[in-house]
Design a protein around this motif. Structure first.
Motif, PDB file in Angstrom:
ATOM      1  N   ALA A  19     112.769  32.413 -70.429  1.00 51.95           N
ATOM      2  CA  ALA A  19     111.346  32.099 -70.222  1.00 51.95           C
ATOM      3  C   ALA A  19     110.496  32.906 -71.191  1.00 51.95           C
ATOM      4  CB  ALA A  19     110.942  32.387 -68.782  1.00 51.95           C
ATOM      5  N   LEU A  20     110.792  34.191 -71.339  1.00 47.01           N
ATOM      6  CA  LEU A  20     110.094  35.041 -72.299  1.00 47.01           C
ATOM      7  C   LEU A  20     110.222  34.488 -73.719  1.00 47.01           C
ATOM      8  CD1 LEU A  20     111.062  38.634 -71.114  1.00 47.01           C
ATOM      9  CD2 LEU A  20     108.744  37.906 -71.645  1.00 47.01           C
ATOM     10  N   GLU A  21     111.451  34.128 -74.079  1.00 45.70           N
ATOM     11  CA  GLU A  21     111.718  33.633 -75.424  1.00 45.70           C
ATOM     12  C   GLU A  21     110.894  32.382 -75.722  1.00 45.70           C
ATOM     13  OE1 GLU A  21     113.653  33.569 -79.187  1.00 45.70           O
ATOM     14  OE2 GLU A  21     113.525  35.111 -77.635  1.00 45.70           O
ATOM     15  N   ASN A  22     110.872  31.454 -74.785  1.00 47.75           N
ATOM     16  CA  ASN A  22     110.153  30.199 -75.014  1.00 47.75           C
ATOM     17  C   ASN A  22     108.643  30.386 -75.034  1.00 47.75           C
ATOM     18  OD1 ASN A  22     111.942  27.643 -75.144  1.00 47.75           O
ATOM     19  ND2 ASN A  22     112.916  28.901 -73.577  1.00 47.75           N
ATOM     20  N   ILE A  23     108.124  31.237 -74.160  1.00 51.30           N
ATOM     21  CA  ILE A  23     106.682  31.502 -74.165  1.00 51.30           C
ATOM     22  C   ILE A  23     106.272  32.140 -75.486  1.00 51.30           C
ATOM     23  CG2 ILE A  23     104.901  33.013 -73.212  1.00 51.30           C
ATOM     24  CD1 ILE A  23     105.895  32.373 -70.461  1.00 51.30           C
ATOM     25  N   LEU A  24     107.023  33.132 -75.945  1.00 53.43           N
ATOM     26  CA  LEU A  24     106.660  33.813 -77.181  1.00 53.43           C
ATOM     27  C   LEU A  24     106.739  32.877 -78.381  1.00 53.43           C
ATOM     28  CD1 LEU A  24     108.328  37.282 -76.563  1.00 53.43           C
ATOM     29  CD2 LEU A  24     105.893  36.758 -76.583  1.00 53.43           C
ATOM     30  N   GLN A  25     107.697  31.951 -78.382  1.00 55.59           N
ATOM     31  CA  GLN A  25     107.768  30.959 -79.456  1.00 55.59           C
ATOM     32  C   GLN A  25     106.536  30.053 -79.439  1.00 55.59           C
ATOM     33  OE1 GLN A  25     111.483  28.861 -79.108  1.00 55.59           O
ATOM     34  NE2 GLN A  25     112.703  30.602 -79.810  1.00 55.59           N
ATOM     35  N   VAL A  30      98.718  41.233 -72.841  1.00 50.83           N
ATOM     36  CA  VAL A  30      99.873  40.658 -72.148  1.00 50.83           C
ATOM     37  C   VAL A  30     100.961  40.272 -73.144  1.00 50.83           C
ATOM     38  CG1 VAL A  30     100.659  38.686 -70.781  1.00 50.83           C
ATOM     39  CG2 VAL A  30      98.579  39.893 -70.134  1.00 50.83           C
ATOM     40  N   ILE A  31     100.571  39.698 -74.292  1.00 56.19           N
ATOM     41  CA  ILE A  31     101.541  39.308 -75.304  1.00 56.19           C
ATOM     42  C   ILE A  31     102.328  40.517 -75.808  1.00 56.19           C
ATOM     43  CG2 ILE A  31     101.754  38.570 -77.709  1.00 56.19           C
ATOM     44  CD1 ILE A  31     101.589  36.283 -75.865  1.00 56.19           C
ATOM     45  N   VAL A  32     101.621  41.593 -76.136  1.00 54.68           N
ATOM     46  CA  VAL A  32     102.306  42.783 -76.650  1.00 54.68           C
ATOM     47  C   VAL A  32     103.239  43.359 -75.596  1.00 54.68           C
ATOM     48  CG1 VAL A  32     101.994  45.125 -77.528  1.00 54.68           C
ATOM     49  CG2 VAL A  32     100.463  43.312 -78.285  1.00 54.68           C
ATOM     50  N   VAL A  72     103.599  30.828 -78.253  1.00 55.01           N
ATOM     51  CA  VAL A  72     102.437  31.630 -78.658  1.00 55.01           C
ATOM     52  C   VAL A  72     102.370  31.756 -80.174  1.00 55.01           C
ATOM     53  CG1 VAL A  72     101.472  33.958 -78.635  1.00 55.01           C
ATOM     54  CG2 VAL A  72     102.230  32.911 -76.509  1.00 55.01           C
ATOM     55  N   GLU A  73     103.514  32.016 -80.806  1.00 58.43           N
ATOM     56  CA  GLU A  73     103.525  32.139 -82.266  1.00 58.43           C
ATOM     57  C   GLU A  73     103.111  30.830 -82.936  1.00 58.43           C
ATOM     58  OE1 GLU A  73     107.429  33.494 -83.065  1.00 58.43           O
ATOM     59  OE2 GLU A  73     107.057  35.520 -82.302  1.00 58.43           O
ATOM     60  N   THR A  74     103.556  29.702 -82.389  1.00 62.85           N
ATOM     61  CA  THR A  74     103.181  28.397 -82.928  1.00 62.85           C
ATOM     62  C   THR A  74     101.671  28.174 -82.795  1.00 62.85           C
ATOM     63  OG1 THR A  74     105.328  27.459 -82.381  1.00 62.85           O
ATOM     64  CG2 THR A  74     103.523  25.905 -82.748  1.00 62.85           C
ATOM     65  N   LEU A  75     101.141  28.466 -81.615  1.00 62.15           N
ATOM     66  CA  LEU A  75      99.706  28.291 -81.383  1.00 62.15           C
ATOM     67  C   LEU A  75      98.885  29.239 -82.246  1.00 62.15           C
ATOM     68  CD1 LEU A  75      99.705  27.877 -77.508  1.00 62.15           C
ATOM     69  CD2 LEU A  75      98.983  26.167 -79.161  1.00 62.15           C
ATOM     70  N   ASP A  76      99.391  30.463 -82.421  1.00 58.63           N
ATOM     71  CA  ASP A  76      98.673  31.449 -83.214  1.00 58.63           C
ATOM     72  C   ASP A  76      98.519  30.961 -84.644  1.00 58.63           C
ATOM     73  OD1 ASP A  76      97.434  34.036 -83.505  1.00 58.63           O
ATOM     74  OD2 ASP A  76      99.184  34.645 -84.635  1.00 58.63           O
ATOM     75  N   ASP A  77      99.598  30.430 -85.210  1.00 59.30           N
ATOM     76  CA  ASP A  77      99.525  29.876 -86.570  1.00 59.30           C
ATOM     77  C   ASP A  77      98.551  28.702 -86.627  1.00 59.30           C
ATOM     78  OD1 ASP A  77     101.357  31.699 -87.469  1.00 59.30           O
ATOM     79  OD2 ASP A  77     103.080  30.357 -87.246  1.00 59.30           O
ATOM     80  N   TYR A  78      98.577  27.872 -85.575  1.00 58.71           N
ATOM     81  CA  TYR A  78      97.728  26.681 -85.544  1.00 58.71           C
ATOM     82  C   TYR A  78      96.242  27.061 -85.533  1.00 58.71           C
ATOM     83  CZ  TYR A  78      95.631  22.370 -83.771  1.00 58.71           C
ATOM     84  OH  TYR A  78      94.849  21.261 -83.605  1.00 58.71           O
ATOM     85  N   PHE A  79      95.886  28.001 -84.657  1.00 62.91           N
ATOM     86  CA  PHE A  79      94.466  28.339 -84.517  1.00 62.91           C
ATOM     87  C   PHE A  79      93.941  29.217 -85.652  1.00 62.91           C
ATOM     88  CE2 PHE A  79      95.316  27.258 -79.973  1.00 62.91           C
ATOM     89  CZ  PHE A  79      94.402  26.234 -79.896  1.00 62.91           C
ATOM     90  N   LYS A  80      94.832  29.752 -86.469  1.00 67.28           N
ATOM     91  CA  LYS A  80      94.389  30.509 -87.633  1.00 67.28           C
ATOM     92  C   LYS A  80      94.013  29.576 -88.789  1.00 67.28           C
ATOM     93  CE  LYS A  80      96.776  34.864 -86.810  1.00 67.28           C
ATOM     94  NZ  LYS A  80      97.936  35.732 -87.168  1.00 67.28           N
ATOM     95  N   ASN A  81      94.380  28.302 -88.657  1.00 65.76           N
ATOM     96  CA  ASN A  81      94.007  27.312 -89.663  1.00 65.76           C
ATOM     97  C   ASN A  81      92.492  27.092 -89.613  1.00 65.76           C
ATOM     98  OD1 ASN A  81      93.434  24.863 -91.041  1.00 65.76           O
ATOM     99  ND2 ASN A  81      95.567  24.236 -90.828  1.00 65.76           N
ATOM    100  N   LYS A  82      91.831  27.272 -90.739  1.00 60.36           N
ATOM    101  CA  LYS A  82      90.366  27.201 -90.766  1.00 60.36           C
ATOM    102  C   LYS A  82      89.829  25.821 -90.375  1.00 60.36           C
ATOM    103  CE  LYS A  82      89.842  30.783 -94.283  1.00 60.36           C
ATOM    104  NZ  LYS A  82      89.354  31.113 -95.662  1.00 60.36           N
ATOM    105  N   ASN A  83      90.626  24.788 -90.562  1.00 55.45           N
ATOM    106  CA  ASN A  83      90.153  23.423 -90.307  1.00 55.45           C
ATOM    107  C   ASN A  83      90.705  22.819 -89.015  1.00 55.45           C
ATOM    108  OD1 ASN A  83      88.768  23.384 -92.822  1.00 55.45           O
ATOM    109  ND2 ASN A  83      90.703  22.943 -93.859  1.00 55.45           N
ATOM    110  N   TRP A  84      91.181  23.659 -88.110  1.00 55.12           N
ATOM    111  CA  TRP A  84      91.822  23.095 -86.914  1.00 55.12           C
ATOM    112  C   TRP A  84      90.839  22.324 -86.031  1.00 55.12           C
ATOM    113  CZ3 TRP A  84      90.689  24.019 -81.800  1.00 55.12           C
ATOM    114  CH2 TRP A  84      89.875  25.117 -81.507  1.00 55.12           C
TER     115      TRP A  84
END
Length: 213
Positions: free
Chosen positions: A135-141, A103-105, A143-155
């Motif tokens: 709406a698209l712009e804000n959702i994608l922003q 869906v993201i892609v 998602v990118e924020t969450l993606d960076d967050y969950f890639k943190n090994k210590n989250w």
């Protein structure tokens, strides 16, 4: 409904509503049974298998699916074929992951095409297209924020991890609602979706009448 052409509808394939229906229902129409460590679907699994086969058959003719969507469909079909009415937690989590990625892609592709169409049409862009775009712009922003967050090994060690998980689930809900709104040409829901996205982060601004220069 505006009398102007809704440009966002031109940015997705005609058969895409079948795919969005499957993504939404395969994630939503089930419940977790923690005793059996399974996700229960019941008889609806048969409907999912038929729908996947129908989508794949249509794609052979019109070739409308992108790579990530095909990966999701092939994985979902393998899961539902080996399961009668329930799937494992692990398979369900992978199903959500594959659907999220597809869906993201697709949303990114819709956004790119919508930008081109808005630029080409200039002042003939409808308010509804502007709402979809922002709406698209804000959702994608988000998602990118969450993606960076969950890639943190210590989250998982952070005190606010539960709040972040809830936010991720809300973003996923908004994603599904937005794609369904586009695919089923449901213009009435876009204002609600936009407000839900913006209010969550306490962002207040008027998204009407904003054109891409």
């Amino acid at each position: 409904m505006t009398t102007q052409t809704i440009l966002v509808y031109q940015a997705i394939p005609e058969s895409y509503k079948l795919f969005t229906q499957l993504v939404h229902d395969s994630v939503d129409r089930c419940y977790k049974n923690r005793r059996t460590k399974k996700v229960i679907y019941g008889e609806v699994i048969k409907d999912f298998k038929r729908l996947i086969e129908e989508i794949l058959a249509k794609d052979k003719i019109s070739n409308f699916l992108i790579k990530e969507e095909k990966e999701y469909l092939n994985f979902a079909l393998s899961v539902f074929r080996k399961s009668k009415e329930r799937v494992s937690f692990e398979d369900y989590e992978l199903l959500v992951q594959y659907s999220f990625e597809s869906v993201i892609v697709r949303l990114r592709k819709i956004k790119e095409e919508l930008i081109d169409k808005i630029k080409y049409n200039k002042l003939e862009v409808s308010d509804i297209d502007n709402e979809y775009f922002f709406a698209l712009e804000n959702i994608l922003q988000q998602v990118e924020t969450l993606d960076d967050y969950f890639k943190n090994k210590n989250w998982t060690e952070r005190k606010d991890k539960n709040e972040m998980i809830k936010k991720a689930l809300l973003v996923f809900k908004n994603l599904n609602e937005l794609v369904l709104s586009i695919a089923f040409k449901d213009t009435d829901s876009i204002s609600y979706i936009s407000n839900s996205i913006l209010n969550f982060d306490n962002i207040q601004f008027n998204i009407k009448n904003k054109l891409v220069s």
